[in-house]
Motif scaffolding. Structure first.
Motif, PDB file in Angstrom:
ATOM      1  N   GLY A   1       3.441  -8.302   0.648  1.00 30.20           N
ATOM      2  CA  GLY A   1       4.015  -8.254   1.994  1.00 30.20           C
ATOM      3  C   GLY A   1       2.895  -8.400   3.008  1.00 30.20           C
TER       4      GLY A   1
ATOM      5  N   PRO B   1       2.952 -11.211   9.629  1.00 29.55           N
ATOM      6  CA  PRO B   1       4.014 -10.340  10.136  1.00 29.55           C
ATOM      7  C   PRO B   1       3.642  -8.865   9.986  1.00 29.55           C
ATOM      8  CG  PRO B   1       4.650 -11.308   8.014  1.00 29.55           C
ATOM      9  CD  PRO B   1       3.291 -11.849   8.346  1.00 29.55           C
TER      10      PRO B   1
ATOM     11  N   ILE C   1       0.834  -1.210   0.000  1.00 26.72           N
ATOM     12  CA  ILE C   1       0.000   0.000   0.000  1.00 26.72           C
ATOM     13  C   ILE C   1       0.865   1.256   0.000  1.00 26.72           C
ATOM     14  CG2 ILE C   1      -0.247   0.096   2.548  1.00 26.72           C
ATOM     15  CD1 ILE C   1      -3.002   0.990   0.062  1.00 26.72           C
TER      16      ILE C   1
ATOM     17  N   ASN D   1      -6.073 -15.353  11.203  1.00 30.05           N
ATOM     18  CA  ASN D   1      -4.930 -14.992  10.348  1.00 30.05           C
ATOM     19  C   ASN D   1      -3.827 -14.426  11.227  1.00 30.05           C
ATOM     20  OD1 ASN D   1      -6.340 -15.624   8.028  1.00 30.05           O
ATOM     21  ND2 ASN D   1      -7.099 -13.533   7.748  1.00 30.05           N
TER      22      ASN D   1
ATOM     23  N   ASN E   1      -8.483  -1.397   8.271  1.00 27.14           N
ATOM     24  CA  ASN E   1      -9.038  -0.327   9.118  1.00 27.14           C
ATOM     25  C   ASN E   1      -8.321   0.988   8.854  1.00 27.14           C
ATOM     26  OD1 ASN E   1     -10.899  -1.943  10.578  1.00 27.14           O
ATOM     27  ND2 ASN E   1      -9.160  -2.837  11.662  1.00 27.14           N
TER      28      ASN E   1
ATOM     29  N   GLU F   1       8.569  -4.379  -7.740  1.00 26.29           N
ATOM     30  CA  GLU F   1       8.009  -5.274  -6.713  1.00 26.29           C
ATOM     31  C   GLU F   1       8.582  -6.682  -6.903  1.00 26.29           C
ATOM     32  OE1 GLU F   1       6.172  -5.572  -3.884  1.00 26.29           O
ATOM     33  OE2 GLU F   1       6.341  -7.741  -4.188  1.00 26.29           O
TER      34      GLU F   1
ATOM     35  N   LEU G   1      18.057  -4.884   3.119  1.00 25.94           N
ATOM     36  CA  LEU G   1      18.393  -4.273   1.825  1.00 25.94           C
ATOM     37  C   LEU G   1      19.400  -3.138   2.015  1.00 25.94           C
ATOM     38  CD1 LEU G   1      17.600  -4.358  -1.209  1.00 25.94           C
ATOM     39  CD2 LEU G   1      15.802  -2.700  -0.697  1.00 25.94           C
TER      40      LEU G   1
ATOM     41  N   THR H   1      10.244  -8.772  -9.711  1.00 24.14           N
ATOM     42  CA  THR H   1      11.611  -8.273  -9.883  1.00 24.14           C
ATOM     43  C   THR H   1      12.199  -7.891  -8.521  1.00 24.14           C
ATOM     44  OG1 THR H   1      10.854  -7.344 -11.996  1.00 24.14           O
ATOM     45  CG2 THR H   1      13.001  -6.600 -11.187  1.00 24.14           C
ATOM     46  N   PRO H   2      12.764  -8.840  -7.787  1.00 16.12           N
ATOM     47  CA  PRO H   2      13.375  -8.450  -6.510  1.00 16.12           C
ATOM     48  C   PRO H   2      14.599  -7.564  -6.753  1.00 16.12           C
ATOM     49  CG  PRO H   2      13.213 -10.865  -6.740  1.00 16.12           C
ATOM     50  CD  PRO H   2      12.840 -10.274  -8.061  1.00 16.12           C
TER      51      PRO H   2
HETATM   52  C1  LIG Z   1      -3.115  -9.466  10.632  1.00 16.99           C
HETATM   53  C2  LIG Z   1      -2.816  -8.041  10.288  1.00 16.99           C
HETATM   54  C3  LIG Z   1      -3.859  -7.121  10.225  1.00 16.99           C
HETATM   55  C4  LIG Z   1      -3.585  -5.779   9.919  1.00 16.99           C
HETATM   56  N1  LIG Z   1      -4.625  -4.885   9.858  1.00 16.99           N
HETATM   57  C5  LIG Z   1      -4.363  -3.571   9.584  1.00 16.99           C
HETATM   58  C6  LIG Z   1      -5.422  -2.623   9.530  1.00 16.99           C
HETATM   59  O1  LIG Z   1      -6.579  -2.943   9.735  1.00 16.99           O
HETATM   60  N2  LIG Z   1      -5.112  -1.327   9.248  1.00 16.99           N
HETATM   61  C7  LIG Z   1      -3.806  -0.921   9.027  1.00 16.99           C
HETATM   62  O2  LIG Z   1      -3.576   0.262   8.796  1.00 16.99           O
HETATM   63  N3  LIG Z   1      -2.809  -1.822   9.061  1.00 16.99           N
HETATM   64  C8  LIG Z   1      -3.037  -3.119   9.319  1.00 16.99           C
HETATM   65  N4  LIG Z   1      -2.018  -4.016   9.358  1.00 16.99           N
HETATM   66  C9  LIG Z   1      -0.659  -3.540   9.046  1.00 16.99           C
HETATM   67  C10 LIG Z   1      -0.522  -3.370   7.522  1.00 16.99           C
HETATM   68  O3  LIG Z   1      -0.714  -4.630   6.927  1.00 16.99           O
HETATM   69  C11 LIG Z   1       0.866  -2.818   7.184  1.00 16.99           C
HETATM   70  O4  LIG Z   1       1.154  -1.673   7.973  1.00 16.99           O
HETATM   71  C12 LIG Z   1       0.942  -2.409   5.720  1.00 16.99           C
HETATM   72  O5  LIG Z   1       0.457  -3.420   4.874  1.00 16.99           O
HETATM   73  C13 LIG Z   1       2.385  -2.072   5.371  1.00 16.99           C
HETATM   74  O6  LIG Z   1       2.433  -1.704   4.017  1.00 16.99           O
HETATM   75  P1  LIG Z   1       3.837  -1.555   3.301  1.00 16.99           P
HETATM   76  O7  LIG Z   1       3.556  -1.152   1.903  1.00 16.99           O
HETATM   77  O8  LIG Z   1       4.720  -0.708   4.145  1.00 16.99           O
HETATM   78  O9  LIG Z   1       4.485  -3.002   3.381  1.00 16.99           O
HETATM   79  P2  LIG Z   1       4.149  -4.396   2.609  1.00 16.99           P
HETATM   80  O10 LIG Z   1       2.720  -4.545   2.325  1.00 16.99           O
HETATM   81  O11 LIG Z   1       4.794  -5.448   3.400  1.00 16.99           O
HETATM   82  O12 LIG Z   1       4.889  -4.175   1.233  1.00 16.99           O
HETATM   83  C14 LIG Z   1       6.286  -4.225   1.071  1.00 16.99           C
HETATM   84  C15 LIG Z   1       6.502  -4.760  -0.326  1.00 16.99           C
HETATM   85  O13 LIG Z   1       7.896  -4.692  -0.633  1.00 16.99           O
HETATM   86  C16 LIG Z   1       8.203  -5.793  -1.452  1.00 16.99           C
HETATM   87  N5  LIG Z   1       9.649  -5.986  -1.412  1.00 16.99           N
HETATM   88  C17 LIG Z   1      10.384  -6.304  -0.319  1.00 16.99           C
HETATM   89  N6  LIG Z   1      11.697  -6.382  -0.636  1.00 16.99           N
HETATM   90  C18 LIG Z   1      11.782  -6.107  -1.949  1.00 16.99           C
HETATM   91  C19 LIG Z   1      12.860  -6.060  -2.866  1.00 16.99           C
HETATM   92  N7  LIG Z   1      14.121  -6.302  -2.470  1.00 16.99           N
HETATM   93  N8  LIG Z   1      12.605  -5.781  -4.155  1.00 16.99           N
HETATM   94  C20 LIG Z   1      11.331  -5.530  -4.581  1.00 16.99           C
HETATM   95  N9  LIG Z   1      10.273  -5.578  -3.751  1.00 16.99           N
HETATM   96  C21 LIG Z   1      10.492  -5.851  -2.448  1.00 16.99           C
HETATM   97  C22 LIG Z   1       7.400  -6.924  -0.838  1.00 16.99           C
HETATM   98  O14 LIG Z   1       7.230  -8.010  -1.720  1.00 16.99           O
HETATM   99  C23 LIG Z   1       6.112  -6.221  -0.466  1.00 16.99           C
HETATM  100  O15 LIG Z   1       5.125  -6.349  -1.471  1.00 16.99           O
HETATM  101  C24 LIG Z   1      -2.248  -5.353   9.654  1.00 16.99           C
HETATM  102  C25 LIG Z   1      -1.208  -6.285   9.720  1.00 16.99           C
HETATM  103  C26 LIG Z   1      -1.487  -7.611  10.040  1.00 16.99           C
HETATM  104  C27 LIG Z   1      -0.338  -8.567  10.133  1.00 16.99           C
END
Ligand SMILES: Cc1cc2nc3c(=O)[nH]c(=O)nc-3n(C[C@H](O)[C@H](O)[C@H](O)COP(=O)(O)OP(=O)(O)OC[C@H]3O[C@@H](n4cnc5c(N)ncnc54)[C@H](O)[C@@H]3O)c2cc1C
Length: 409
Positions: free
Chosen positions: A42, A320, A14, A317, A50, A35, A209, A172-173
């Motif tokens: 992730g 992490p 997100i 569920n 929420n 991604e 990283l 594409t990591p």
């Molecule tokens: C059970 C549960 C319920 C939750 N409910 C809520 C909620 O209701 N409301 C809320 O606000 N938050 C909630 N959260 C927290 C929320 O899920 C996270 O805060 C949010 O998804 C983080 O988004 P992000 O984009 O930072 O990380 P991520 O969604 O983890 O995205 C990181 C991305 O980076 C990619 N990536 C990593 N390394 C590399 C690389 N080297 N090269 C390319 N790509 C890479 C990964 O594949 C991943 O897609 C919840 C978490 C859990 C575990």
């Protein structure tokens, strides 16, 4: 494949998708989101979605409010639904002091032009008849927030950014990152990408990283459980979805899901996940449920909402969740690394992702943050924090759950 861009965003959760979208809205479209697997691979795909407006810090509330606005605009621009349910939320007061704090926050919400009221127990019962209000002192109500579909919101941001000219590259990591002659080189299996600026939105992968560059980001993941119940007749009979409930005594948030409930608990003794590094074989799967330590919280929840005991648990569920030592994200430039920006460390990334992306993108495009928010700056922990110290601070943050700070900063 694009190999030379102005901005590369690493990570398509997100946060990364919202950053790409906001950069595009501000006219910066020579951009590439990279991604590792699929978008949302992730924590985003399994989040409850929420997106409350409630919070004790006015500037952080701007991030929350900016998030719903971002997702709704992305929906309009892309045609992809973000599944926003405007249920409103109730933050119940479990002590007179909590109620007093809620009353103090009213001024902030007025200044931000966000509807906000302190309501009585009868109002809670009217709005959500499944709440047992005995021992409560009313609640803070934010009637215009709710929840979104995190996958829909991420895809809407990515699609809207693409329509404006941005590029998304999946599967594409990024294997390594280095600085060379004033730009950044990103190694991938498909070849090298050169970028003038890089935004790292890779959540709990960010630490590893950036470690080879000598950057120590104190980001670690805890387990976090959410539960989905069976149907509840009282809820099925209502014409509207009930508001979400947040409760510091239970340390839990509960929202409606179909005709039942979905709830997430911040337990007193959290478990960390993969402290020494994300396993190479980890894709995006859930973790095995591990609920014994949640029992005291579940018991309190059943007292607060007896209907949950009757409905039974249908799904658990465990996923992490990324944390920083103070629970706030790392957002902004790393001053010693020209052109390197962080948007990592989000534990409420759905609630704050869109607004944080707006904050970061404006900072990148306009050369300064749109408003003062030093509490999220990416360099605030310095470079020397040990794993032990970070873990202790994160534990304290996690177990604080919905307990409010006694003073407003
Ligand atoms: C059970 C549960 C319920 C939750 N409910 C809520 C909620 O209701 N409301 C809320 O606000 N938050 C909630 N959260 C927290 C929320 O899920 C996270 O805060 C949010 O998804 C983080 O988004 P992000 O984009 O930072 O990380 P991520 O969604 O983890 O995205 C990181 C991305 O980076 C990619 N990536 C990593 N390394 C590399 C690389 N080297 N090269 C390319 N790509 C890479 C990964 O594949 C991943 O897609 C919840 C978490 C859990 C575990």
């Amino acid at each position: 494949m694009k190999t030379d861009v102005q901005v590369a965003v690493i990570g398509g959760g997100i946060v990364g998708a919202s950053v790409l979208y906001w950069l595009a809205r501000l006219g910066l479209t020579d951009t590439l989101l990279i991604e590792r697997r699929e978008l949302t691979s992730g924590s985003t795909w399994h989040a409850a979605g929420n997106t409350t407006y409630f919070g004790p810090y006015a500037q952080m509330t701007r991030l929350f409010a900016g998030s719903i606005a971002t997702y709704l605009q992305a929906e309009t621009d892309s045609g992809q639904s973000v599944g926003f349910h405007q249920t409103g939320s109730l933050r119940v007061a479990t002590t007179p002091r909590e109620r007093e704090l809620y009353q103090q926050y009213a001024e902030t919400y007025k200044a931000l032009d966000i509807p906000y009221h302190v309501v009585e127990n009868e109002d809670i019962e009217r709005l959500n008849p499944c709440v047992n209000t005995s021992g409560l002192f009313g609640a803070a109500q934010t009637p215009t927030d709710g929840h979104v579909d995190p996958v829909g919101a991420t895809n809407a941001c990515a699609a809207a950014a693409r329509q404006l000219g941005a590029t998304v590259m999946r599967h594409t990591p990024v294997q390594a990152l280095k600085q060379e002659s004033g730009s950044w080189l990103l190694d991938t299996e498909q070849g090298q990408i050169r970028a003038q600026q890089v935004v790292v939105a890779a959540s709990f992968w960010t630490r590893e990283l950036l470690a080879p560059l000598g950057i120590n980001t104190p980001l670690y993941a805890t387990e976090h459980h959410e539960f989905i119940t069976g149907g509840v007749d009282t809820i099925a009979a209502l014409p509207n979805e009930v508001p979400a409930i947040r409760d510091s005594f239970v340390s839990c948030s509960v929202r409606q899901e179909a005709n039942g409930f979905l709830f997430g608990i911040y337990e007193t003794e959290p478990e960390f996940w993969s402290l020494d590094g994300v396993p190479k074989e980890f894709s995006e799967e859930l973790l095995p449920p591990n609920t014994d330590r949640l029992t005291p919280h579940l018991e309190r929840l059943m007292e607060r909402m007896p209907a949950i005991a009757d409905a039974g648990i249908k799904t658990i569920n465990n996923g992490p969740m990324c944390w920083t030592p103070d629970g706030l994200p790392l957002l902004g430039p790393l001053p010693d690394y020209d052109g390197l920006w962080l948007a990592s460390g989000f534990n409420v990334g759905i609630g704050t992702g869109g607004g944080s992306a707006e904050f970061l993108a404006k900072w990148m495009v306009e050369g300064q943050p749109p408003y003062a928010l030093p509490s999220v700056h990416a360099d605030r922990f310095g470079n020397d924090m040990t794993q032990e110290a970070a873990v202790e601070s994160i534990k304290a943050c996690y177990r604080r759950g919905y307990t409010l700070p006694d003073k407003i900063h």
